[in-house]
Write a protein that holds these residues in place. Structure first.
Motif, short mmCIF file in Angstrom:
data_model
loop_
_atom_site.label_atom_id
_atom_site.label_comp_id
_atom_site.label_asym_id
_atom_site.label_seq_id
_atom_site.Cartn_x
_atom_site.Cartn_y
_atom_site.Cartn_z
N LEU A 10 41.89 42.74 41.72
CA LEU A 10 43.21 43.36 41.55
C LEU A 10 43.12 44.86 41.31
O LEU A 10 43.85 45.65 41.92
N THR A 11 42.22 45.27 40.43
CA THR A 11 42.21 46.68 40.04
C THR A 11 41.56 47.59 41.07
O THR A 11 41.94 48.75 41.20
N LEU A 12 40.59 47.06 41.83
CA LEU A 12 39.80 47.93 42.70
C LEU A 12 39.56 47.35 44.10
O LEU A 12 38.83 47.95 44.89
N GLY A 13 40.16 46.21 44.38
CA GLY A 13 39.93 45.61 45.70
C GLY A 13 38.52 45.09 45.88
O GLY A 13 38.01 45.04 47.00
N SER A 133 40.21 45.15 49.88
CA SER A 133 40.60 46.56 50.07
C SER A 133 41.10 46.73 51.50
O SER A 133 40.42 47.31 52.35
N LEU A 135 44.05 48.13 52.57
CA LEU A 135 45.23 49.00 52.68
C LEU A 135 45.28 49.78 54.00
O LEU A 135 46.36 49.99 54.56
N GLY B 15 48.54 49.05 46.80
CA GLY B 15 49.08 49.64 45.58
C GLY B 15 48.26 50.83 45.14
O GLY B 15 47.34 51.26 45.84
N PHE B 17 46.83 53.36 41.54
CA PHE B 17 46.60 53.43 40.10
C PHE B 17 46.38 54.86 39.66
O PHE B 17 46.15 55.75 40.48
N ARG B 75 44.81 52.97 32.03
CA ARG B 75 44.89 52.72 33.45
C ARG B 75 46.28 52.16 33.77
O ARG B 75 46.68 51.14 33.20
N THR B 131 43.97 54.36 45.29
CA THR B 131 44.60 53.11 45.71
C THR B 131 43.86 51.90 45.15
O THR B 131 42.73 52.02 44.66
N LEU B 132 44.49 50.75 45.29
CA LEU B 132 43.86 49.50 44.85
C LEU B 132 42.82 49.03 45.85
O LEU B 132 42.18 48.01 45.65
#
Lengths: 256, 256
Positions: A10-13, A133, A135, B15, B17, B75, B131-132
């Protein structure tokens, strides 16, 4: 049905996924998907999931969603789990596995492609994997939809053909069948591998090439592949109509 | 403290951060972080969070973690929310916001860098955003740690200097201060902007350049910046010792 805020997926893919076609309760080409996830884990230095557990999780998602009898897409997600400090993973990774299922209609219309500005980063191993990741692929698809098309045509940073945002690409030209080489930043697609194998069994080799988009000019047909759509002909690229594809039905056995 | 399985931030890295330094309960440069997130939302075609809500969320995380009195990293995560079909976003995005806080020690030792094989994809707008979808940065850092270093030196796909996996890079040479231009695939760092402003106020301009790693040869000093570390001198690149940096303290006012 939820995941903690500190999960690295979730936080970093930091993780992987597979999208498996289910048909009448059967997971199509499950072992190929599991193998790809295992290979991908090795590339990313993640522990691999146990294959029997992976299958039970996928089958459970299908049953829970009440989709055992229809055409469905089962998405399996394998995150790097919680922990670590910023980018740095914890010494002991404890990955998380979950699966979800949704009904999956097969697109019936040929695809219209538009070349995306976002390029695939062939320098990164992630360009060949289904990672969390994703995106850049979202942005490429978004560009295509904004332009009134169905899917992006993605080049890599060298300007070579790579594929769609969520599909591999093939083209027939001079009676030869081509697809971009994996090192062009191409996802090692399951349906891509099946087409290559089916072609081989039909007595000819798919040529894996490193070429620019000009290679598509005067193609006898262009088509996309992925596990959910199977084969999908391409009707137009950047507004230019493409010849209808006849060859594909022969190549794709066992998929609907 | 959890997020549903179908959140697009989790499934696809859709998303953004921010990592904000908190010092004695104060969010350092909060408005700069909020502005960057708003600008980044516009690039990704996501709705932007309400700034007051963003601040309350960040402050709440700090209090909940009992870290109001110490140096901490807050964060803030803004996902594209649930919905959509594969890569395609739903017509109405309903983003999710959450924040977490952890104690943040400032690294005291100078950094040793190793050039990563993974390159930054300057063709993608995501190369300039937090980005995530941060897996390439994880891989670059992982490479650096594997090689016994602290941080990666990342080039872009054209072979130009970009920065660290989680830091911007500056170097002093011929008494001039340089940093890679944003269009080299460089995160628009908050600390980076502060250094550029501080230099300007001190009467000289930071030169934003598009150059290969050979530009670092014979530098009078190299340093990294990010919001949590402030300035961190670079001790070595690919094993070659670097001159200690003297200039940095002058440039970084108001940060510890």
């Amino acid at each position: 049905m939820s995941i903690p805020f500190n999960d690295r997926g979730l936080t970093l893919g930091d993780g992987l996924f597979e999208t498996v076609l289910a048909d009448g309760g059967e997971l199509v080409a499950f072992d190929r998907h599991a193998e790809r996830m295992e290979r991908s884990c090795a590339v990313l230095d993640l522990p691999a999931p146990d294959r029997a557990h992976l299958r039970r999780c996928a089958e459970g998602a299908l049953v829970d969603a009440g989709l055992g009898g229809v055409r469905a897409a089962v998405r399996i997600t394998w995150t790097a789990g919680s922990g670590g400090r910023g980018l740095e993973r914890p010494a002991e990774l404890q990955p998380r596995l979950f699966a979800t299922a949704v009904a999956a209609l097969k697109p019936t219309a040929p695809a219209r492609l538009v070349t995306a500005r976002v390029r695939r980063n062939e320098s990164s191993p992630t360009s060949r994997l289904k990672t969390l990741s994703y995106l850049d692929n979202i942005l490429a698809r978004h560009e295509a939809l904004d332009a009134g098309a169905d899917e992006a045509l993605m080049l890599n940073t060298r300007g070579e053909l790579a594929g769609g945002a969520a599909a591999n690409i093939f083209w027939l030209k001079d009676d030869r069948l081509f697809t971009p080489a994996l090192d062009c930043g191409v996802l090692a697609g399951i349906a891509r591998a099946e087409v290559i194998e089916a072609a081989s069994q039909a007595g000819f080799a798919v040529e894996e090439v490193r070429v620019g988009p000009e290679a598509l000019a005067r193609a006898q047909g262009v088509f996309l592949t992925n596990s959910l759509i199977g084969l999908r002909p391409v009707a137009a690229i950047d507004g230019a109509p493409q010849q209808p594809v006849q060859v594909t039905a022969v190549l794709m056995r066992g998929r609907r």
